[in-house]
Design an enzyme around this catalytic site. Sequence first.
Site, mmCIF file in Angstrom:
data_model
loop_
_atom_site.group_PDB
_atom_site.id
_atom_site.type_symbol
_atom_site.label_atom_id
_atom_site.label_comp_id
_atom_site.label_asym_id
_atom_site.label_seq_id
_atom_site.Cartn_x
_atom_site.Cartn_y
_atom_site.Cartn_z
ATOM 1 N N LEU A 128 3.265 -8.333 23.330
ATOM 2 C CA LEU A 128 3.251 -9.001 24.632
ATOM 3 C C LEU A 128 1.868 -9.072 25.270
ATOM 4 O O LEU A 128 1.730 -9.422 26.440
ATOM 5 C CB LEU A 128 4.258 -8.328 25.569
ATOM 6 C CG LEU A 128 5.701 -8.325 25.034
ATOM 7 C CD1 LEU A 128 6.629 -7.609 25.996
ATOM 8 C CD2 LEU A 128 6.193 -9.721 24.730
ATOM 9 N N CYS A 129 0.826 -8.751 24.495
ATOM 10 C CA CYS A 129 -0.546 -8.880 24.993
ATOM 11 C C CYS A 129 -1.002 -10.333 24.898
ATOM 12 O O CYS A 129 -0.672 -11.039 23.954
ATOM 13 C CB CYS A 129 -1.496 -8.019 24.162
ATOM 14 S SG CYS A 129 -1.498 -6.295 24.608
ATOM 15 N N MET A 138 -5.602 -2.461 26.951
ATOM 16 C CA MET A 138 -4.918 -2.362 25.658
ATOM 17 C C MET A 138 -5.889 -2.644 24.515
ATOM 18 O O MET A 138 -5.811 -2.032 23.451
ATOM 19 C CB MET A 138 -3.709 -3.304 25.587
ATOM 20 C CG MET A 138 -2.612 -2.967 26.590
ATOM 21 S SD MET A 138 -2.128 -1.218 26.638
ATOM 22 C CE MET A 138 -1.515 -0.976 25.002
ATOM 23 N N GLU A 139 -6.826 -3.549 24.748
ATOM 24 C CA GLU A 139 -7.846 -3.835 23.744
ATOM 25 C C GLU A 139 -8.733 -2.617 23.513
ATOM 26 O O GLU A 139 -9.059 -2.279 22.366
ATOM 27 C CB GLU A 139 -8.680 -5.049 24.179
ATOM 28 C CG GLU A 139 -7.963 -6.373 24.070
ATOM 29 C CD GLU A 139 -6.886 -6.627 25.123
ATOM 30 O OE1 GLU A 139 -6.136 -7.592 24.957
ATOM 31 O OE2 GLU A 139 -6.781 -5.872 26.121
ATOM 32 N N ASP A 188 -9.799 7.624 7.370
ATOM 33 C CA ASP A 188 -9.728 7.013 6.044
ATOM 34 C C ASP A 188 -11.008 7.245 5.244
ATOM 35 O O ASP A 188 -10.955 7.522 4.043
ATOM 36 C CB ASP A 188 -9.459 5.512 6.170
ATOM 37 C CG ASP A 188 -9.401 4.838 4.819
ATOM 38 O OD1 ASP A 188 -8.556 5.248 3.983
ATOM 39 O OD2 ASP A 188 -10.199 3.916 4.574
#
Length: 156
Positions: free
Chosen positions: A73-74, A109-110, A124
């Site tokens: 929903l962004c 959110m980013e 990783d």
Amino acid sequence: MKLTHVDEKGVKMVEVGHKKDMYRRAIAKGRIKLKPETIKLIREGKIEKGNVLAAAQIAGILAVKKTFDIIPLCHPIPLTGVDITFDFGEDYIEVTCEVRAIYKTGVEMEALTGVSVALLTIWDMVKAVEKDEKGQYPYTKIEEIRVVEKIKEERS
């Protein structure tokens, strides 16, 4: 409090077309705990997989740009800048992601997505030296992911 993404009809992407474009900035931080020996190898550029910090920066920036593809929903936001930086402790790296835009909705959110993916990329890149003899990660931990600042202001 009313939820903006859900109503009696179901889930929706919030309409922001009526909002004014404003300067937006968000800063998110998070940490990855690593063995002190791993921190030393990263600082000395001796991780076999390559340059850990460059890989984390690239991955974090790419994640910021793709946040709207990852979080349903962004809104896609026209970004004006992204910075990913690192601070070292004896047994951790703290990642900071700063995101800037001039748009109708915020960029927190980013920033959270950027810092999260940068941290995952570090993991990783160093997993070969972080594993114990059983292939487990008893020391490695991602923690304290949070928004530390959010700014919204008019610019002329």
